[in-house]
Design an enzyme around this catalytic site. Structure first.
Site, PDB file in Angstrom:
ATOM      1  CE  LYS A   1      -3.228  -2.164   3.265  1.00 29.35           C
ATOM      2  NZ  LYS A   1      -3.829  -2.028   4.627  1.00 29.35           N
ATOM      3  N   GLY A   2       2.083   1.117   0.464  1.00 30.96           N
ATOM      4  CA  GLY A   2       2.897   2.287   0.802  1.00 30.96           C
ATOM      5  C   GLY A   2       3.067   3.332  -0.285  1.00 30.96           C
TER       6      GLY A   2
ATOM      7  CD  GLU B   1       8.143  -0.693  -3.039  1.00 31.55           C
ATOM      8  OE1 GLU B   1       7.433   0.064  -2.352  1.00 31.55           O
ATOM      9  OE2 GLU B   1       8.287  -1.896  -2.776  1.00 31.55           O
ATOM     10  CG  ASP B   2       6.543   2.925   0.491  1.00 27.49           C
ATOM     11  OD1 ASP B   2       6.904   1.920  -0.159  1.00 27.49           O
ATOM     12  OD2 ASP B   2       6.025   2.839   1.612  1.00 27.49           O
TER      13      ASP B   2
ATOM     14  CG  ASP C   1      14.199  -1.885   5.377  1.00 25.46           C
ATOM     15  OD1 ASP C   1      15.350  -2.244   5.642  1.00 25.46           O
ATOM     16  OD2 ASP C   1      13.359  -1.634   6.254  1.00 25.46           O
TER      17      ASP C   1
ATOM     18  CG  ASP D   1       2.259   0.697   7.523  1.00 23.54           C
ATOM     19  OD1 ASP D   1       3.239   0.524   6.766  1.00 23.54           O
ATOM     20  OD2 ASP D   1       1.698  -0.232   8.123  1.00 23.54           O
TER      21      ASP D   1
ATOM     22  NE  ARG E   1      -0.885   2.028   4.992  1.00 23.83           N
ATOM     23  CZ  ARG E   1       0.120   1.200   4.704  1.00 23.83           C
ATOM     24  NH1 ARG E   1       1.180   1.660   4.097  1.00 23.83           N
ATOM     25  NH2 ARG E   1       0.063  -0.068   5.042  1.00 23.83           N
TER      26      ARG E   1
ATOM     27  CE  LYS F   1      14.293   2.698   7.263  1.00 22.10           C
ATOM     28  NZ  LYS F   1      13.651   1.747   8.190  1.00 22.10           N
TER      29      LYS F   1
HETATM   30  C1  PRP Z   1       7.362  -1.796   2.572  1.00 18.55           C
HETATM   31  C2  PRP Z   1       7.644  -0.954   1.340  1.00 18.55           C
HETATM   32  C3  PRP Z   1       8.280  -1.930   0.397  1.00 18.55           C
HETATM   33  C4  PRP Z   1       8.977  -2.900   1.322  1.00 18.55           C
HETATM   34  C5  PRP Z   1      10.444  -2.590   1.337  1.00 18.55           C
HETATM   35  O1  PRP Z   1       6.142  -2.426   2.423  1.00 18.55           O
HETATM   36  O2  PRP Z   1       6.468  -0.392   0.809  1.00 18.55           O
HETATM   37  O3  PRP Z   1       7.329  -2.575  -0.420  1.00 18.55           O
HETATM   38  O4  PRP Z   1       8.430  -2.727   2.633  1.00 18.55           O
HETATM   39  O5  PRP Z   1      11.134  -3.448   2.201  1.00 18.55           O
HETATM   40  P1  PRP Z   1      12.302  -4.390   1.725  1.00 18.55           P
HETATM   41  O6  PRP Z   1      13.263  -3.571   0.917  1.00 18.55           O
HETATM   42  O7  PRP Z   1      12.925  -4.855   3.031  1.00 18.55           O
HETATM   43  O8  PRP Z   1      11.721  -5.529   0.955  1.00 18.55           O
HETATM   44  P2  PRP Z   1       5.326  -3.030   3.659  1.00 18.55           P
HETATM   45  O9  PRP Z   1       5.621  -4.476   3.790  1.00 18.55           O
HETATM   46  O10 PRP Z   1       5.570  -2.173   4.871  1.00 18.55           O
HETATM   47  O11 PRP Z   1       3.829  -2.952   3.175  1.00 18.55           O
HETATM   48  P3  PRP Z   1       2.938  -1.660   2.867  1.00 18.55           P
HETATM   49  O12 PRP Z   1       3.556  -0.970   1.679  1.00 18.55           O
HETATM   50  O13 PRP Z   1       1.598  -2.231   2.563  1.00 18.55           O
HETATM   51  O14 PRP Z   1       2.956  -0.784   4.095  1.00 18.55           O
END
Ligand code: PRP
Length: 183
Positions: free
Chosen positions: A44-45, A100-101, A104, A160, A166, A132
């Site tokens: 969703k991000g 992508e938001d 990580d 979130d 959010r 990050k």
């Molecule tokens: C977050 C973000 C990415 C992912 C990045 O999604 O939107 O899709 O984590 O992390 P990574 O590089 O460690 O794979 P999240 O799982 O928080 O879901 P959301 O977008 O629905 O909040």
């Protein structure tokens, strides 16, 4: 400014985010001049970032979304990514930009690059608001990047904690006691 409960400090203000999105949109519009692109938002991000980015583009574009499983309310990730909701669009021979938001560990973006790359788009790039670098486990190319940030839990502007925060208009650092309490 009075910050909401659980918020430690603001990392990127509304003005900084706006300027960054203008920069990214100008870069993308120049790179794809004369072509149509498909923006793929990762739910969703990315929904707020994609909404603002798309409205700053000067090239023709369409949007679609997909959803993947990642981690929920915990700060850890297994590296296993599953697709929960796929695109409606067939992407073969299209110019695709994953939006992508945050990146990580890189597992999600890396998975999506492999998944969508196998569908033979004309090109495949990634536009990411936040990265990050200290948390990276897999190398994954980011073609358009907003900000590099330190390893804090950040919320707002689509990001979130347990589906909260959010819709804050800025990006903020969550107080560690909020997520440490749930572990
Ligand atoms: C977050 C973000 C990415 C992912 C990045 O999604 O939107 O899709 O984590 O992390 P990574 O590089 O460690 O794979 P999240 O799982 O928080 O879901 P959301 O977008 O629905 O909040």
């Amino acid at each position: 400014m009075q910050l909401p409960d659980g918020i430690d400090q603001i990392l990127s203000s509304q003005e900084e985010i706006k300027a960054t999105i203008q920069r990214l949109a100008a870069q993308i519009s120049a790179d794809y001049e004369g072509q149509e692109v498909l923006l793929v938002g990762v739910l969703k991000g990315a929904f707020i970032f994609l909404a603002d980015l798309s409205r700053q583009l000067t090239i023709p574009h369409v949007v679609d979304f997909l959803s993947v499983s990642s981690y929920g309310a915990t700060a850890t990730t297994s590296g296993e990514v599953r697709i929960i909701m796929d695109l409606r669009t067939f992407i073969r021979d299209k110019h695709v930009i994953i939006v992508e938001d945050i990146v990580d560990t890189g597992y999600t973006l890396s998975y999506l690059q492999q998944l969508l790359g196998a569908r033979k788009p004309a090109s495949l790039r990634a536009c990411v608001l936040l990265s990050k670098p200290d948390r990276r486990r897999v190398d994954t190319p980011i073609d358009y990047l907003g900000f590099e940030i330190p390893d804090h839990w950040v919320v707002g502007y689509g990001l979130d904690y347990s589906d909260m925060y959010r819709t804050l208009p800025y990006i903020a650092v969550l107080k560690p006691e909020v997520y440490l309490e749930s572990q």
